[in-house]
Design a protein around this motif. Structure first.
Motif, mmCIF file in Angstrom:
data_model
loop_
_atom_site.group_PDB
_atom_site.id
_atom_site.type_symbol
_atom_site.label_atom_id
_atom_site.label_comp_id
_atom_site.label_asym_id
_atom_site.label_seq_id
_atom_site.Cartn_x
_atom_site.Cartn_y
_atom_site.Cartn_z
ATOM 1 N N GLN A 92 18.834 -15.527 -16.713
ATOM 2 C CA GLN A 92 17.488 -15.701 -16.176
ATOM 3 C C GLN A 92 17.386 -16.959 -15.339
ATOM 4 O O GLN A 92 18.007 -17.979 -15.655
ATOM 5 C CB GLN A 92 16.474 -15.767 -17.307
ATOM 6 C CG GLN A 92 16.412 -14.485 -18.103
ATOM 7 C CD GLN A 92 15.392 -14.535 -19.223
ATOM 8 O OE1 GLN A 92 14.915 -15.587 -19.618
ATOM 9 N NE2 GLN A 92 15.047 -13.378 -19.739
ATOM 10 N N ASP A 93 16.585 -16.849 -14.290
ATOM 11 C CA ASP A 93 16.185 -17.993 -13.481
ATOM 12 C C ASP A 93 14.666 -18.023 -13.558
ATOM 13 O O ASP A 93 13.976 -17.444 -12.718
ATOM 14 C CB ASP A 93 16.675 -17.826 -12.037
ATOM 15 C CG ASP A 93 16.333 -19.007 -11.144
ATOM 16 O OD1 ASP A 93 15.525 -19.878 -11.572
ATOM 17 O OD2 ASP A 93 16.856 -19.056 -10.022
ATOM 18 N N PRO A 94 14.116 -18.650 -14.627
ATOM 19 C CA PRO A 94 12.667 -18.606 -14.842
ATOM 20 C C PRO A 94 11.880 -19.208 -13.682
ATOM 21 O O PRO A 94 10.795 -18.727 -13.358
ATOM 22 C CB PRO A 94 12.448 -19.428 -16.113
ATOM 23 C CG PRO A 94 13.785 -19.591 -16.742
ATOM 24 C CD PRO A 94 14.805 -19.402 -15.669
ATOM 25 N N GLU A 95 12.423 -20.236 -13.044
ATOM 26 C CA GLU A 95 11.727 -20.878 -11.932
ATOM 27 C C GLU A 95 11.540 -19.918 -10.766
ATOM 28 O O GLU A 95 10.516 -19.929 -10.089
ATOM 29 C CB GLU A 95 12.506 -22.116 -11.477
ATOM 30 C CG GLU A 95 11.753 -22.984 -10.514
ATOM 31 C CD GLU A 95 12.492 -24.270 -10.246
ATOM 32 O OE1 GLU A 95 12.759 -24.546 -9.073
ATOM 33 O OE2 GLU A 95 12.801 -24.988 -11.219
ATOM 34 N N ALA A 96 12.539 -19.066 -10.525
ATOM 35 C CA ALA A 96 12.460 -18.093 -9.433
ATOM 36 C C ALA A 96 11.773 -16.796 -9.851
ATOM 37 O O ALA A 96 11.490 -15.951 -9.006
ATOM 38 C CB ALA A 96 13.862 -17.787 -8.909
ATOM 39 N N GLY A 97 11.531 -16.593 -11.160
ATOM 40 C CA GLY A 97 10.928 -15.347 -11.624
ATOM 41 C C GLY A 97 11.895 -14.177 -11.577
ATOM 42 O O GLY A 97 11.512 -13.047 -11.305
ATOM 43 N N PHE A 98 13.169 -14.458 -11.858
ATOM 44 C CA PHE A 98 14.231 -13.458 -11.730
ATOM 45 C C PHE A 98 15.016 -13.363 -13.018
ATOM 46 O O PHE A 98 15.334 -14.366 -13.645
ATOM 47 C CB PHE A 98 15.166 -13.875 -10.591
ATOM 48 C CG PHE A 98 16.384 -13.007 -10.413
ATOM 49 C CD1 PHE A 98 16.274 -11.666 -10.108
ATOM 50 C CD2 PHE A 98 17.647 -13.552 -10.535
ATOM 51 C CE1 PHE A 98 17.390 -10.874 -9.922
ATOM 52 C CE2 PHE A 98 18.786 -12.773 -10.353
ATOM 53 C CZ PHE A 98 18.654 -11.427 -10.049
ATOM 54 N N SER A 99 15.329 -12.131 -13.425
ATOM 55 C CA SER A 99 16.243 -11.947 -14.536
ATOM 56 C C SER A 99 17.224 -10.842 -14.168
ATOM 57 O O SER A 99 16.893 -9.914 -13.431
ATOM 58 C CB SER A 99 15.493 -11.656 -15.831
ATOM 59 O OG SER A 99 15.449 -10.330 -16.141
ATOM 60 N N ARG A 100 18.449 -10.981 -14.685
ATOM 61 C CA ARG A 100 19.559 -10.111 -14.328
ATOM 62 C C ARG A 100 20.291 -9.696 -15.594
ATOM 63 O O ARG A 100 20.715 -10.533 -16.377
ATOM 64 C CB ARG A 100 20.490 -10.941 -13.440
ATOM 65 C CG ARG A 100 21.696 -10.257 -12.980
ATOM 66 C CD ARG A 100 22.546 -11.272 -12.183
ATOM 67 N NE ARG A 100 23.527 -10.616 -11.399
ATOM 68 C CZ ARG A 100 24.596 -10.034 -11.898
ATOM 69 N NH1 ARG A 100 24.819 -10.051 -13.188
ATOM 70 N NH2 ARG A 100 25.452 -9.438 -11.114
ATOM 71 N N ARG A 101 20.402 -8.389 -15.805
ATOM 72 C CA ARG A 101 21.087 -7.851 -16.978
ATOM 73 C C ARG A 101 22.365 -7.166 -16.509
ATOM 74 O O ARG A 101 22.337 -6.294 -15.654
ATOM 75 C CB ARG A 101 20.200 -6.842 -17.698
ATOM 76 C CG ARG A 101 20.882 -6.139 -18.867
ATOM 77 C CD ARG A 101 19.987 -5.085 -19.516
ATOM 78 N NE ARG A 101 18.762 -5.665 -20.010
ATOM 79 C CZ ARG A 101 18.628 -6.242 -21.208
ATOM 80 N NH1 ARG A 101 19.652 -6.303 -22.031
ATOM 81 N NH2 ARG A 101 17.470 -6.744 -21.581
ATOM 82 N N SER A 102 23.500 -7.555 -17.076
ATOM 83 C CA SER A 102 24.770 -6.891 -16.795
ATOM 84 C C SER A 102 24.864 -5.677 -17.707
ATOM 85 O O SER A 102 25.121 -5.803 -18.894
ATOM 86 C CB SER A 102 25.942 -7.839 -17.034
ATOM 87 O OG SER A 102 25.912 -8.890 -16.092
ATOM 88 N N VAL A 103 24.621 -4.506 -17.156
ATOM 89 C CA VAL A 103 24.552 -3.270 -17.924
ATOM 90 C C VAL A 103 25.955 -2.760 -18.277
ATOM 91 O O VAL A 103 26.198 -2.316 -19.387
ATOM 92 C CB VAL A 103 23.759 -2.193 -17.144
ATOM 93 C CG1 VAL A 103 23.728 -0.875 -17.895
ATOM 94 C CG2 VAL A 103 22.340 -2.690 -16.855
ATOM 95 N N SER A 104 26.879 -2.822 -17.322
ATOM 96 C CA SER A 104 28.231 -2.296 -17.526
ATOM 97 C C SER A 104 29.037 -3.167 -18.477
ATOM 98 O O SER A 104 28.973 -4.391 -18.395
ATOM 99 C CB SER A 104 28.987 -2.244 -16.197
ATOM 100 O OG SER A 104 28.377 -1.375 -15.303
#
Length: 190
Positions: A92-104
């Motif tokens: 997560q990059d809370p400051e940018a409002g972005f979250s990324r989940r590695s599904v594979s």
């Protein structure tokens, strides 16, 4: 990263970033010139005093010729064949409002991976360039709306829309709102 105790994932990422730089014999100044991330920020990232933003991590991945998913997988333990939803690494990059989940499930020998992204309304994430030139991506919007800007201009994507492209230059992901955008990206190495 995973929902590890605070600091564990950051320390593993910091150690991996330091090892990548050392493996290449680069000084902090060398890496700063290649990544456009300041020397002092790089030093703090490598000591786990600071977590990288999405943009900084993107620039570092480009300097090292790695996808973000590959870099994040390199700091995980032994790669599993099955990755349950609760075990999928989330960064997560809370400051940018972005979250990324590695599904594979991560595996260094595979050429494709699935990544889920979520941007909050009004959030924008910019990448100066691809980590690997010609990287193929298939972006499928699951919920919300996304404005994706590539070399040929902006694309406005709604739920169910899927855009296939090869990444050669800068990119910008923006959620115009009013609700968050959730999307799945299939990343395929050239």
């Amino acid at each position: 990263m995973r929902n590890d105790p605070p600091g564990d994932a950051d320390h593993r990422l910091a150690a991996r970033l330091a090892a990548l730089r050392a493996d290449r014999g680069w000084s902090l100044d060398d890496l700063a010139a290649r990544s456009a991330v300041s020397r002092s920020t790089l030093s703090r990232l490598e000591r786990a005093e600071l977590s990288p933003t999405a943009a900084q991590l993107g620039r570092l991945c480009a300097a090292y010729g790695r996808t973000m998913s590959r870099l994040l997988a390199e700091v995980e333990a032994e790669p599993p064949g099955l990755l349950r939803a609760a075990e999928q690494p989330v960064w997560q990059d809370p400051e940018a409002g972005f979250s990324r989940r590695s599904v594979s499930p991560p595996h260094p020998g595979l050429r494709a991976e699935l990544v889920e992204g979520t941007l909050l309304p009004g959030a924008t994430v910019r990448y100066d360039g691809p980590p690997v030139p010609g990287l193929e991506q298939h972006l499928w919007v699951l919920a919300g709306t996304l404005r994706l800007t590539l070399d040929d201009g902006p694309q406005h994507l709604a739920p169910g829309d899927c855009l296939r492209f090869r990444l050669h230059g800068a990119s910008e992901f923006h959620c115009p709102g009013p609700e968050p955008v959730r999307y799945l990206v299939a990343v395929v190495l050239p």
